[in-house]
Each structure stands twice: as structure tokens, then as C-alpha cells.
Design an enzyme around this catalytic site. Structure first.
Site, short mmCIF file in Angstrom:
data_model
loop_
_atom_site.label_atom_id
_atom_site.label_comp_id
_atom_site.label_asym_id
_atom_site.label_seq_id
_atom_site.Cartn_x
_atom_site.Cartn_y
_atom_site.Cartn_z
NE ARG A 222 -74.48 -112.11 -38.79
CZ ARG A 222 -74.14 -110.92 -39.32
NH1 ARG A 222 -74.38 -109.82 -38.63
NH2 ARG A 222 -73.57 -110.86 -40.51
CG ASP A 266 -45.41 -123.66 -33.23
OD1 ASP A 266 -45.01 -124.84 -33.17
OD2 ASP A 266 -46.29 -123.29 -34.02
#
Length: 375
Positions: A222, A266
Site C-alpha cells: 500500500r 560499495d
């Protein structure tokens, strides 16, 4: 042609820009020819010859950190070269302005002069300070809003090829449009922004996402969050495939959703080093059991190298050509580098040679053979 580099040839299964060729690759500092016939590399036992790896998110290695300035970036470029990485973006941390200036001045020098045995430094990835202080991850808390004038001043110190921003910060959407218009790749990262913020940033010219899934609002059915914006709309995003930062299932989801997902390390100063304490910008980090963490347990970069990233991708089920594209070609295309990330006549002779076990056997950077003894 560089007169110091003699013509060379390598035989094996060549991943050319047009597909696999069983034959001979000829080169000086650039590829001069590929001779042979199309062939399935599974039909023989010869070595694999791939484009050199390209890492657009490198903080450190060999005990050195980009933020140290000075010759640190040269040491970092050298250790990554010994793991098949032929080009890098030296990546900064969120820090006070004077620290960033020191780092970028050193990166600018390294861009102008590649040292022997080093990966080519293409420029800088400015990962901070234009991020959300509520989603720092392992970044020190020196986050602040960006201004175009400041970015333009920093550009005089080193080429800023990629800049990470949190688009929900006031003024950043306008900045994204300005920077994209100047050819800078603006990435969304270290952000609490919503799905709608991500879509707006892409509409304003943002081009990718910084270490997808990490340090951004997650996917919920949602509230799709920034992860949802990337999965629904991105053409490019970077991801850390060390199998610690992102679950293999999430990696497979991203691979299906984002056409040109590419991999970064990274990597931190702990890369290539024994367990212990190291620096990441102004933070002390701890390397243990293959991971790098802050004292509170937060992941703080990695010790990954792109040769291991390739093996991890193949282990997840990717075929070698697809895995190669995700540690090389897609990153080159993201930066608009037509002469890197692929093997074809006229491209730079950035080459890795792998045995059938996918372990490195040789690395060439612009035709220079790299000594792998210290890898």
C-alpha cells in the site's frame, strides 16, 4: 597508440560486443581485432575473455579510504585492479565541506594521471552530503541540502560523474533537473522519500538509484516506497551483490524488474585486509566474517570485489554473459562510455581472463598487464 605497449594476443572464449567467439583477441592499448568463429563456450574448456569490470561506487581498499585524500585513491585503484576492475568512480562520504574538498582534489589528480597497475579513475561519485539525515545508513551526520553553486564549485576539483541525492529535500527536484541537463547522472539514495517522490525525481531527470534496497524507503503493497519506484520505473540502478546487503530473492526480483541493473561493491578500506578496525570517512568500522559494520551493527559498505560479484551472480543462476554485462557493460552505458565495458575493435583494451572456475588469470587495463600476485 601508446608506444610503450606492445601488440599482444590472447586466445579463448571471447565475449565480444556481438556475442561469444572462440578465437584470438589482438590488442595494444586498444583492441585491434577479434578473429574466430561464433561458438558456445560450453563446447570447449578454454578460458573466458571478458570486458574489464567497472565499479561506480568505491570508497576504499587496501586499508585506505577515499576521504583521506593524498595518494589513497591510487592505492585503492591498484587493489581493485588486481580483482579485475579496470575503471572506478572514487566515492565520497557525507562530511564537512573541507573534507570533501580534500578528497575531490585527490580524485581530480588521479583522473588526470593513471598510475602503473591502477584501475582508471573516471571521476567521482558524490554520495553525500545531499542526503536525508533520517536515512544515513553508515554515513556520518553531515547531511545538508544542495545548491547548484556548490556543486559547480566541487566540479572544478574533480569530474562529478554521479551524485546521490534525496529528492524529498526542499529544492532538490529543481537541482536534479539542472544537473541532469549538464550531463551528470543523478541517483536517488539515502532517502525517506515516497514512491511519488521517486517518480517525480525520475521525471525531473534522475537516472538511477544508489545501492538499491539499502538506505531507502522499502516496498509495501500500500506504500510502494522508493524501492517500489525503482522496481516499477527504473532503467538503471546499482546493487551490492555481496549476499549480505540484499537477499538473493530480492536480487532476483530486481533483475526481473530493472533492465540494466548493474553491480557495485560499495567497498571500504577493509577490502583486501584482515579482520579489524578501519576508517570509513569519519566513522570507525569493524570488519568481521566478511562484513563491515558500525559498532551498533549497521552495515557500513562492504569488502566485495567485482570478481566475486560476478561469481555471486553466476551462483544465483545468471549465465556468464549476463553477469558480465552487470559488472561492466551496463555501468559503461550508464555513463555513456562507448569505448569501455565491451570488447570490439577500437575499444580500450580493458580485459579480464578467467579460468573455467571463474577465478582471475589475467587483467589488462588499457593494454597494461596487471600483476595479480598481491591479489
Amino acid at each position: 597508440m601508446n608506444d610503450a605497449i606492445k601488440p599482444s594476443t590472447i586466445k579463448g572464449n571471447i565475449l565480444s560486443a556481438g556475442g561469444w567467439i572462440a578465437g584470438t583477441l589482438s590488442f595494444t592499448d586498444r583492441v585491434s581485432g577479434i578473429d574466430g568463429a561464433a561458438a558456445d563456450p560450453g563446447s570447449n574448456g578454454d578460458d573466458y575473455i571478458l570486458p574489464g569490470f567497472i565499479d561506480l561506487h568505491v570508497h576504499g581498499g587496501a586499508g585506505r579510504d577515499v576521504m583521506q585524500g593524498g595518494d589513497a585513491v591510487h592505492a585503492i585503484a591498484a587493489i581493485h585492479a588486481r580483482h579485475g576492475t579496470t575503471s572506478i568512480l572514487a566515492t565520497t562520504m557525507t562530511a564537512p565541506p573541507e573534507d570533501i574538498d580534500v578528497a575531490l582534489a585527490a580524485i581530480g589528480q588521479a583522473v588526470r594521471q593513471r598510475g602503473k597497475g591502477e584501475a582508471r579513475v573516471l571521476g567521482a561519485h558524490l554520495e553525500g552530503p545531499y542526503i536525508n539525515s533520517g536515512k544515513l545508513g553508515a554515513q556520518p551526520n553531515f547531511a545538508r541540502a544542495a545548491t547548484l553553486a556548490e556543486v559547480q564549485r566541487l566540479e572544478t576539483l574533480a569530474p562529478l560523474r554521479v551524485i546521490t541525492v534525496a529528492p524529498e529535500i526542499a529544492g532538490h527536484l529543481a537541482l536534479v533537473r539542472e544537473l541532469a541537463g549538464e550531463g551528470v547522472r543523478v541517483q536517488i539514495g539515502h532517502t525517506l522519500g515516497s514512491y511519488e517522490d521517486g517518480v517525480a525525481a525520475l521525471e525531473h531527470g534522475a537516472a538511477g538509484f544508489t545501492h538499491l534496497f539499502n538506505a531507502m524507503s522499502p516496498l509495501h503493497h500500500r506504500e510502494p516506497g522508493m524501492v517500489g519506484a525503482a522496481l516499477a520505473h527504473a532503467q538503471y540502478a546499482e546493487l551490492i551483490p555481496d549476499l549480505l546487503h540484499v537477499h538473493p530473492g530480492a536480487i532476483k526480483t530486481a533483475l526481473r524488474a530493472i533492465p540494466r541493473l548493474y553491480c557495485v561493491t560499495d567497498s571500504t578500506s577493509a577490502t583486501g585486509m584482515p579482520d579489524g578496525e578501519y576508517m570509513l570517512g569519519r566513522h570507525t568500522v569493524h570488519k568481521c566474517m566478511g562484513g563491515v559494520r558500525l559498532p551498533d551493527g549497521t552495515l557500513a559498505g562492504s569488502t566485495l570485489t567485482l570478481d566475486q560479484a560476478l561469481r555471486n551472480l553466476v551462483g544465483l543462476g545468471l549465465d556468464l554473459a549476463d553477469a558480465s554485462a552487470r559488472v561492466s557493460t551496463h555501468a559503461a552505458d550508464y555513463l555513456g562510455l562507448e569505448e569501455r565495458g565491451r570488447l570490439a575493435p577500437g575499444t580500450w583494451a580493458d580485459i579480464v581472463v578467467l579460468g573455467r572456475d571463474l577465478q582471475l588469470k589475467a587483467v589488462y587495463i588499457e593494454g597494461e598487464r596487471i600483476d595479480l600476485n598481491d591479489a
